[in-house]
Design a protein around this motif. Structure first.
Motif, PDB file in Angstrom:
ATOM      1  N   ASP A 159       6.736  13.138  -7.015  1.00 15.14           N
ATOM      2  CA  ASP A 159       5.637  12.386  -6.402  1.00 15.14           C
ATOM      3  C   ASP A 159       6.087  11.482  -5.265  1.00 15.14           C
ATOM      4  N   TYR A 160       7.388  11.380  -5.050  1.00 18.06           N
ATOM      5  CA  TYR A 160       7.878  10.395  -4.085  1.00 18.06           C
ATOM      6  C   TYR A 160       7.445  10.690  -2.654  1.00 18.06           C
ATOM      7  N   ARG A 161       7.057  11.915  -2.363  1.00 23.69           N
ATOM      8  CA  ARG A 161       6.724  12.293  -0.981  1.00 23.69           C
ATOM      9  C   ARG A 161       5.464  11.617  -0.456  1.00 23.69           C
ATOM     10  N   ILE A 162       4.654  11.048  -1.318  1.00 23.33           N
ATOM     11  CA  ILE A 162       3.399  10.458  -0.841  1.00 23.33           C
ATOM     12  C   ILE A 162       3.559   8.963  -0.521  1.00 23.33           C
ATOM     13  N   ASN A 163       4.768   8.455  -0.438  1.00 23.31           N
ATOM     14  CA  ASN A 163       4.949   7.029  -0.173  1.00 23.31           C
ATOM     15  C   ASN A 163       4.748   6.683   1.299  1.00 23.31           C
ATOM     16  N   SER A 204      12.810   3.801  11.735  1.00 21.09           N
ATOM     17  CA  SER A 204      12.524   4.362  10.419  1.00 21.09           C
ATOM     18  C   SER A 204      11.253   5.202  10.423  1.00 21.09           C
ATOM     19  N   VAL A 205      10.197   4.693  11.066  1.00 21.41           N
ATOM     20  CA  VAL A 205       8.922   5.412  11.033  1.00 21.41           C
ATOM     21  C   VAL A 205       8.906   6.565  12.032  1.00 21.41           C
ATOM     22  N   VAL A 206       9.639   6.438  13.121  1.00 22.55           N
ATOM     23  CA  VAL A 206       9.720   7.533  14.097  1.00 22.55           C
ATOM     24  C   VAL A 206      10.524   8.704  13.522  1.00 22.55           C
ATOM     25  N   ARG A 207      11.544   8.395  12.735  1.00 24.18           N
ATOM     26  CA  ARG A 207      12.410   9.422  12.143  1.00 24.18           C
ATOM     27  C   ARG A 207      12.079   9.676  10.666  1.00 24.18           C
ATOM     28  N   ALA A 208      10.866   9.337  10.255  1.00 23.70           N
ATOM     29  CA  ALA A 208      10.469   9.485   8.851  1.00 23.70           C
ATOM     30  C   ALA A 208      10.593  10.944   8.403  1.00 23.70           C
ATOM     31  N   PRO A 209      10.952  11.187   7.148  1.00 27.19           N
ATOM     32  CA  PRO A 209      11.183  12.557   6.688  1.00 27.19           C
ATOM     33  C   PRO A 209       9.922  13.405   6.543  1.00 27.19           C
ATOM     34  N   PHE A 210       8.740  12.771   6.412  1.00 25.20           N
ATOM     35  CA  PHE A 210       7.517  13.527   6.155  1.00 25.20           C
ATOM     36  C   PHE A 210       6.477  13.269   7.242  1.00 25.20           C
ATOM     37  N   PRO A 211       5.773  14.308   7.679  1.00 17.63           N
ATOM     38  CA  PRO A 211       4.810  14.151   8.782  1.00 17.63           C
ATOM     39  C   PRO A 211       3.755  13.081   8.544  1.00 17.63           C
ATOM     40  N   GLU A 212       3.293  12.903   7.295  1.00 19.01           N
ATOM     41  CA  GLU A 212       2.245  11.919   7.039  1.00 19.01           C
ATOM     42  C   GLU A 212       2.751  10.483   7.160  1.00 19.01           C
ATOM     43  N   GLN A 213       4.062  10.309   7.210  1.00 16.60           N
ATOM     44  CA  GLN A 213       4.641   8.978   7.418  1.00 16.60           C
ATOM     45  C   GLN A 213       4.887   8.697   8.894  1.00 16.60           C
ATOM     46  N   ARG A 214       5.062   9.721   9.676  1.00 18.48           N
ATOM     47  CA  ARG A 214       5.678   9.602  10.996  1.00 18.48           C
ATOM     48  C   ARG A 214       4.711   9.122  12.079  1.00 18.48           C
ATOM     49  N   LEU A 215       5.234   8.261  12.965  1.00 22.72           N
ATOM     50  CA  LEU A 215       4.543   7.841  14.183  1.00 22.72           C
ATOM     51  C   LEU A 215       5.421   8.146  15.383  1.00 22.72           C
ATOM     52  N   PHE A 238       0.841  -1.210   0.000  1.00 21.11           N
ATOM     53  CA  PHE A 238       0.000   0.000   0.000  1.00 21.11           C
ATOM     54  C   PHE A 238       0.874   1.258   0.000  1.00 21.11           C
ATOM     55  N   GLU A 239       1.928   1.242  -0.821  1.00 22.91           N
ATOM     56  CA  GLU A 239       2.965   2.276  -0.738  1.00 22.91           C
ATOM     57  C   GLU A 239       2.569   3.610  -1.360  1.00 22.91           C
ATOM     58  N   LEU A 240       1.833   3.584  -2.466  1.00 23.90           N
ATOM     59  CA  LEU A 240       1.537   4.816  -3.196  1.00 23.90           C
ATOM     60  C   LEU A 240       0.031   5.040  -3.280  1.00 23.90           C
ATOM     61  N   ALA A 241      -0.625   5.011  -2.133  1.00 24.21           N
ATOM     62  CA  ALA A 241      -2.077   5.197  -2.077  1.00 24.21           C
ATOM     63  C   ALA A 241      -2.438   6.675  -2.113  1.00 24.21           C
ATOM     64  N   PRO A 270       7.549  -0.267   7.558  1.00 30.30           N
ATOM     65  CA  PRO A 270       8.167   1.010   7.944  1.00 30.30           C
ATOM     66  C   PRO A 270       9.644   1.097   7.583  1.00 30.30           C
ATOM     67  N   ASN A 271      10.312  -0.057   7.470  1.00 31.48           N
ATOM     68  CA  ASN A 271      11.719  -0.056   7.094  1.00 31.48           C
ATOM     69  C   ASN A 271      11.943   0.472   5.681  1.00 31.48           C
ATOM     70  N   PHE A 272      10.904   0.395   4.823  1.00 30.89           N
ATOM     71  CA  PHE A 272      11.028   0.958   3.482  1.00 30.89           C
ATOM     72  C   PHE A 272      11.267   2.474   3.553  1.00 30.89           C
ATOM     73  N   ILE A 273      10.686   3.117   4.560  1.00 34.78           N
ATOM     74  CA  ILE A 273      10.902   4.557   4.738  1.00 34.78           C
ATOM     75  C   ILE A 273      12.373   4.823   5.027  1.00 34.78           C
ATOM     76  N   GLY A 274      12.919   4.055   5.968  1.00 39.18           N
ATOM     77  CA  GLY A 274      14.333   4.238   6.302  1.00 39.18           C
ATOM     78  C   GLY A 274      15.254   3.905   5.150  1.00 39.18           C
ATOM     79  N   ASN A 275      14.867   2.901   4.359  1.00 33.47           N
ATOM     80  CA  ASN A 275      15.726   2.472   3.251  1.00 33.47           C
ATOM     81  C   ASN A 275      15.738   3.449   2.081  1.00 33.47           C
TER      82      ASN A 275
END
Length: 273
Positions: free
Chosen positions: A206-210, A240-251, A164-167, A186-191
Motif C-alpha cells: 500500500d505504500y505507493r499511494i503516499n 524530492s517531488v520532481v524526482r518522485a518515484p510514482f507519477p501521482e506524486q510527481r510535479l 494528508f499522506e495516505l488519502a 515533499p521532502n517526505f517523498i525523498g526521505n
C-alpha cells in the motif's frame, strides 16, 4: 512536533535561550532565502518571537499556531508575527505505526490510533470560527483524514490538513470540494518513498499511494509545502517531488517552485476575516 514541545516542559529552556535558538534558526532560514515560516508553538515561544520583533532582531515573517490545549490563547500581533490559530494532532506517524488507518494496514496488521473524539474536533472548529482563526489539523492516515472530512464538512474556512499522506481517491475529491488547504511535505517523498524505504517497510504494497501531490495539484487542490524540519530545505523538497518515484506524486520543477513561493501568501489570505 508534539513530543518535541513536551520535552521543553521536562527540560524547560530559559526565555533568553528560546530567543537565542530562534535567532540561530533564523540564520539558517535566511541562508536558504526563506523569508516566512509557519511555526507550531506554545505561548512562551510566540512571546519570544514578539519580543525579538520589538527589539528589531526578527527579519522573517512568522505565522504562529499554538497547540489546541491553549484554547484561551490571546496575544497581540506584530508587523512580522501573526497568530494563525490552533494545531491539533488527530493521529501519530507512519514510522511509529501510530497514524490511524482504515482501508490500509501496517505490515504487522496494526491500524494505529485516533487521538481525539469527533466532539473535541467539533469544539475546536467552533472556537476557530468564533475567533476568526483557522485550524492546523495533523492527519496522516486515511482514518484520521476521514475524521477531518466528516467533522469538517460544511465548516471549512481556510483550515489546513497537515500531511494528508495516505488519502484515498474519494478523500482527495472531498477535501478539494470542502476547500481544505492541504499542507504537505515533499521532502517526505525523498526521505521515505523510494523502494525499501520507511513507507514500504511499514505499509507493504500500500505504500505507493503516499503523498500524491501531483495528483492533487492536477485536480485543483490547494497545496501548501512545508518541511517538518526533515530537513528544512526547499531545494531538497523540490528535488524530492520532481524526482518522485510514482507519477501521482510527481510535479515539474516549475510547479513545485510555484507552490513554495506563492502558496504561503494564499494560505494566509484564505483565513477568515
Amino acid at each position: 512536533e508534539d513530543v518535541v514541545l513536551n520535552l521543553n516542559r521536562i527540560f524547560p529552556p530559559s526565555f533568553d535561550e528560546i530567543k537565542r535558538a530562534i535567532l540561530r534558526a533564523q540564520e539558517v532560514a535566511l541562508h536558504l532565502n526563506v523569508g516566512e515560516i509557519h511555526d507550531i508553538l506554545i505561548p512562551e515561544y510566540y512571546r519570544a518571537y514578539l519580543e525579538l520583533e520589538k527589539e528589531g532582531n526578527l527579519k522573517i515573517k512568522v505565522l504562529g499556531f499554538v497547540l489546541d490545549e491553549f484554547r484561551d490563547f490571546e496575544e497581540p500581533e506584530g508587523k512580522f508575527v501573526k497568530f494563525g490559530g490552533w494545531k491539533i494532532f488527530l493521529d501519530g506517524s507512519i514510522g511509529a505505526r501510530t497514524a490511524a488507518l482504515e482501508k490500509f494496514s501496517y505490515t504487522d496488521g496494526g491500524k494505529g490510533m485516533l487521538l481525539h473524539e469527533d466532539e473535541e474536533l467539533e469544539e475546536l472548529f467552533k472556537l476557530a470560527r468564533e475567533r476568526g482563526k483557522v485550524l492546523m489539523i495533523h492527519a496522516i492516515g486515511d482514518r484520521a483524514i476521514e475524521q477531518v472530512l466528516r467533522v469538517g464538512k460544511g465548516r471549512v474556512c481556510g483550515d489546513r490538513i497537515e500531511h494528508f499522506e495516505l488519502a484515498r481517491d474519494e478523500q482527495i475529491e472531498r477535501a478539494i470540494e470542502e476547500g481544505f488547504i492541504l499542507s504537505m511535505q515533499p521532502n517526505f517523498i525523498g526521505n521515505w518513498s523510494h523502494g525499501g524505504g520507511l513507507y514500504e517497510k511499514n505499509l507493504g504494497r500500500d505504500y505507493r499511494i503516499n503523498n500524491r501531490i501531483g495528483l492533487i495539484y492536477r485536480k485543483g487542490g490547494k497545496i501548501l509545502f512545508g518541511s517538518d524540519m526533515m530537513p528544512f530545505s526547499p531545494p531538497y523538497g523540490i528535488d524530492s517531488v520532481v524526482r518522485a518515484p510514482f507519477p501521482e506524486q510527481r510535479l515539474s520543477y516549475r510547479e513545485a517552485y510555484k507552490i513554495y513561493t506563492s502558496s504561503s501568501f494564499f494560505s494566509k489570505n484564505n483565513q477568515p476575516s
